[in-house]
Design a protein around this motif. Structure first.
Motif, PDB file in Angstrom:
ATOM      1  N   THR A   4       0.827  -1.210   0.000  1.00  0.00           N
ATOM      2  CA  THR A   4       0.000   0.000   0.000  1.00  0.00           C
ATOM      3  C   THR A   4       0.860   1.258   0.000  1.00  0.00           C
ATOM      4  O   THR A   4       0.539   2.248  -0.668  1.00  0.00           O
ATOM      5  CB  THR A   4      -0.924   0.013   1.230  1.00  0.00           C
ATOM      6  N   SER A   5       1.962   1.231   0.734  1.00  0.00           N
ATOM      7  CA  SER A   5       2.813   2.419   0.815  1.00  0.00           C
ATOM      8  C   SER A   5       3.378   2.785  -0.558  1.00  0.00           C
ATOM      9  O   SER A   5       3.521   3.969  -0.881  1.00  0.00           O
ATOM     10  CB  SER A   5       3.960   2.195   1.801  1.00  0.00           C
ATOM     11  N   GLU A   6       3.679   1.765  -1.360  1.00  0.00           N
ATOM     12  CA  GLU A   6       4.192   2.034  -2.704  1.00  0.00           C
ATOM     13  C   GLU A   6       3.123   2.691  -3.572  1.00  0.00           C
ATOM     14  O   GLU A   6       3.411   3.593  -4.365  1.00  0.00           O
ATOM     15  CB  GLU A   6       4.673   0.740  -3.343  1.00  0.00           C
ATOM     16  N   VAL A   7       1.881   2.254  -3.403  1.00  0.00           N
ATOM     17  CA  VAL A   7       0.773   2.858  -4.141  1.00  0.00           C
ATOM     18  C   VAL A   7       0.572   4.311  -3.682  1.00  0.00           C
ATOM     19  O   VAL A   7       0.352   5.209  -4.503  1.00  0.00           O
ATOM     20  CB  VAL A   7      -0.523   2.052  -3.941  1.00  0.00           C
ATOM     21  N   LEU A   8       0.658   4.549  -2.376  1.00  0.00           N
ATOM     22  CA  LEU A   8       0.465   5.892  -1.839  1.00  0.00           C
ATOM     23  C   LEU A   8       1.518   6.857  -2.362  1.00  0.00           C
ATOM     24  O   LEU A   8       1.218   8.023  -2.651  1.00  0.00           O
ATOM     25  CB  LEU A   8       0.491   5.856  -0.314  1.00  0.00           C
ATOM     26  N   GLU A  36      -0.966   7.660   9.008  1.00  0.00           N
ATOM     27  CA  GLU A  36      -0.416   7.438  10.344  1.00  0.00           C
ATOM     28  C   GLU A  36      -0.844   6.084  10.901  1.00  0.00           C
ATOM     29  O   GLU A  36      -0.096   5.449  11.647  1.00  0.00           O
ATOM     30  CB  GLU A  36      -0.859   8.555  11.298  1.00  0.00           C
ATOM     31  N   GLY A  37      -2.035   5.652  10.540  1.00  0.00           N
ATOM     32  CA  GLY A  37      -2.476   4.324  10.958  1.00  0.00           C
ATOM     33  C   GLY A  37      -1.598   3.239  10.362  1.00  0.00           C
ATOM     34  O   GLY A  37      -1.189   2.294  11.060  1.00  0.00           O
ATOM     35  N   PHE A  38      -1.280   3.372   9.082  1.00  0.00           N
ATOM     36  CA  PHE A  38      -0.367   2.414   8.446  1.00  0.00           C
ATOM     37  C   PHE A  38       1.019   2.481   9.095  1.00  0.00           C
ATOM     38  O   PHE A  38       1.684   1.457   9.286  1.00  0.00           O
ATOM     39  CB  PHE A  38      -0.255   2.693   6.947  1.00  0.00           C
ATOM     40  N   HIS A  39       1.453   3.714   9.419  1.00  0.00           N
ATOM     41  CA  HIS A  39       2.764   3.888  10.044  1.00  0.00           C
ATOM     42  C   HIS A  39       2.795   3.202  11.417  1.00  0.00           C
ATOM     43  O   HIS A  39       3.807   2.597  11.791  1.00  0.00           O
ATOM     44  CB  HIS A  39       3.073   5.375  10.204  1.00  0.00           C
ATOM     45  N   LEU A  40       1.702   3.268  12.143  1.00  0.00           N
ATOM     46  CA  LEU A  40       1.620   2.607  13.446  1.00  0.00           C
ATOM     47  C   LEU A  40       1.783   1.094  13.278  1.00  0.00           C
ATOM     48  O   LEU A  40       2.417   0.425  14.104  1.00  0.00           O
ATOM     49  CB  LEU A  40       0.276   2.924  14.109  1.00  0.00           C
ATOM     50  N   ALA A  41       1.224   0.581  12.184  1.00  0.00           N
ATOM     51  CA  ALA A  41       1.321  -0.854  11.921  1.00  0.00           C
ATOM     52  C   ALA A  41       2.709  -1.263  11.445  1.00  0.00           C
ATOM     53  O   ALA A  41       3.149  -2.383  11.689  1.00  0.00           O
ATOM     54  CB  ALA A  41       0.268  -1.259  10.878  1.00  0.00           C
ATOM     55  N   LYS A  42       3.398  -0.344  10.745  1.00  0.00           N
ATOM     56  CA  LYS A  42       4.731  -0.666  10.188  1.00  0.00           C
ATOM     57  C   LYS A  42       5.646   0.551  10.348  1.00  0.00           C
ATOM     58  O   LYS A  42       5.885   1.305   9.401  1.00  0.00           O
ATOM     59  CB  LYS A  42       4.579  -1.049   8.707  1.00  0.00           C
ATOM     60  N   GLU A  46       9.797   3.358   5.195  1.00  0.00           N
ATOM     61  CA  GLU A  46      10.340   4.671   4.848  1.00  0.00           C
ATOM     62  C   GLU A  46       9.387   5.479   3.968  1.00  0.00           C
ATOM     63  O   GLU A  46       9.376   6.715   4.039  1.00  0.00           O
ATOM     64  CB  GLU A  46      11.692   4.507   4.162  1.00  0.00           C
ATOM     65  N   ASN A  47       8.609   4.794   3.124  1.00  0.00           N
ATOM     66  CA  ASN A  47       7.664   5.512   2.284  1.00  0.00           C
ATOM     67  C   ASN A  47       6.640   6.271   3.123  1.00  0.00           C
ATOM     68  O   ASN A  47       6.322   7.435   2.854  1.00  0.00           O
ATOM     69  CB  ASN A  47       6.926   4.544   1.353  1.00  0.00           C
ATOM     70  N   LEU A  48       6.115   5.609   4.149  1.00  0.00           N
ATOM     71  CA  LEU A  48       5.102   6.233   5.000  1.00  0.00           C
ATOM     72  C   LEU A  48       5.683   7.397   5.787  1.00  0.00           C
ATOM     73  O   LEU A  48       5.042   8.444   5.940  1.00  0.00           O
ATOM     74  CB  LEU A  48       4.503   5.194   5.945  1.00  0.00           C
ATOM     75  N   ILE A  49       6.896   7.230   6.277  1.00  0.00           N
ATOM     76  CA  ILE A  49       7.550   8.303   7.025  1.00  0.00           C
ATOM     77  C   ILE A  49       7.711   9.536   6.140  1.00  0.00           C
ATOM     78  O   ILE A  49       7.432  10.671   6.552  1.00  0.00           O
ATOM     79  CB  ILE A  49       8.916   7.832   7.561  1.00  0.00           C
ATOM     80  N   GLY A  50       8.132   9.323   4.907  1.00  0.00           N
ATOM     81  CA  GLY A  50       8.311  10.428   3.976  1.00  0.00           C
ATOM     82  C   GLY A  50       7.004  11.137   3.671  1.00  0.00           C
ATOM     83  O   GLY A  50       6.938  12.372   3.643  1.00  0.00           O
ATOM     84  N   ILE A  51       5.943  10.368   3.449  1.00  0.00           N
ATOM     85  CA  ILE A  51       4.627  10.957   3.167  1.00  0.00           C
ATOM     86  C   ILE A  51       4.156  11.815   4.337  1.00  0.00           C
ATOM     87  O   ILE A  51       3.607  12.904   4.157  1.00  0.00           O
ATOM     88  CB  ILE A  51       3.600   9.851   2.857  1.00  0.00           C
TER      89      ILE A  51
END
Length: 283
Positions: A4-8, A36-42, A46-51
């Protein structure tokens, strides 16, 4: 989550291309909380952190600041104070995520002396360029809403400026050819140097150089550069003709001149109209 992070990441440009300011204002907070919910899970993705670093800085700049200005125009001091706190929190969230994108020693030493921290900044290389950019913008943004906090300004302003100058130096050395990325540290530096008059520690002339460079980098297509140039440099130096000229140029330019940055240009139009209405009060 990784998939999902790659899609985001690939979907990020859609919000920058949004022509409807109100739709974006409603959509972005929900999107950030989802990420942030996805970030909590993983937490290590790095993709989520950057977003999240990008998202919280840009939400504060594009939307919370708008609410802050509207409250000021209405004479709502309580509303302004509330929005200033919101902006500060959002910029610090941006900073905290950005610190996950740079060497771990940054987070350990950012509360230390400016000299020691700046030495670390100046030894940080291109690999961490984007993390540095958002750390600098986040820290500078938080300081901007807390200019009366003398201790905070004294401890952190030079750090924020050093981070942004380091990003500019790296961009120049690498000859970065992405104007949308390259323009941001110049705008942040322009605002930082023109947020105060020369008599109280500002450097309007230096700020103007950064605004002009931002306009040059984007070929005048990133309309917020002219708006911030007017609000920052022209206003604080009392150059009314320049102020009006820049804002009228913005309003005469179609926001779609840069489709990939349509939302930023819509925000520029919105603020240009507001600032022109305030011209007599400001000058």
């Amino acid at each position: 989550v990784d998939t999902t992070s790659e899609v985001l990441v690939r979907a990020q440009p859609s919000i920058k291309m949004e022509p409807d300011y109100d739709l974006a204002a409603l959509a972005i907070p929900a999107s950030l909380k989802t990420v942030e919910g996805f970030h909590l899970a993983k937490p290590d993705n790095e993709n989520l952190i950057g977003i999240l670093a990008v998202g919280f800085c840009q939400y504060a700049t594009g939307f919370i600041e708008d609410e802050f200005e509207q409250a000021g125009v209405a004479g709502d001091l309580d509303g302004q104070a509330y929005q200033a706190k919101r902006a500060t929190k959002s910029y610090f969230r941006c900073l905290n995520y950005a610190l996950k994108m740079v060497p771990k020693s940054w987070a350990k030493n950012i509360e230390g002396t400016p000299e020691a921290f700046i030495a670390k900044v100046n030894s940080t290389g291109w690999k961490y360029r984007d993390g540095m950019q958002w750390a600098g913008i986040g820290l500078a943004g938080a300081i901007n809403y807390n200019k009366d906090d003398i201790a905070m300004v004294a401890l952190h302003l030079d750090k924020a400026l050093a981070i942004l100058e380091r990003v500019v130096a790296l961009d120049d050395k690498k000859d970065l050819d992405d104007p949308a990325r390259r323009v941001l540290p110049h705008l942040a530096l322009g605002m930082a140097h023109t947020s105060r008059g020369k008599a109280v520690g500002g450097d309007p002339a230096r700020g103007e150089r950064h605004f002009k460079r931002a306009i040059e980098i984007t070929g005048g297509r990133f309309l917020l550069a002219k708006v911030l140039y007017a609000r920052g440099y022209a206003r604080i130096t009392g150059k009314r003709e320049l102020f009006r000229k820049l804002l009228i140029e913005v309003l005469k330019t179609d926001p779609a001149i840069w489709p990939e940055q349509r939302l930023a240009n819509e925000i520029a139009h919105r603020r240009a109209r507001r600032y022109l209405k305030l011209e007599k009060e400001w000058f």
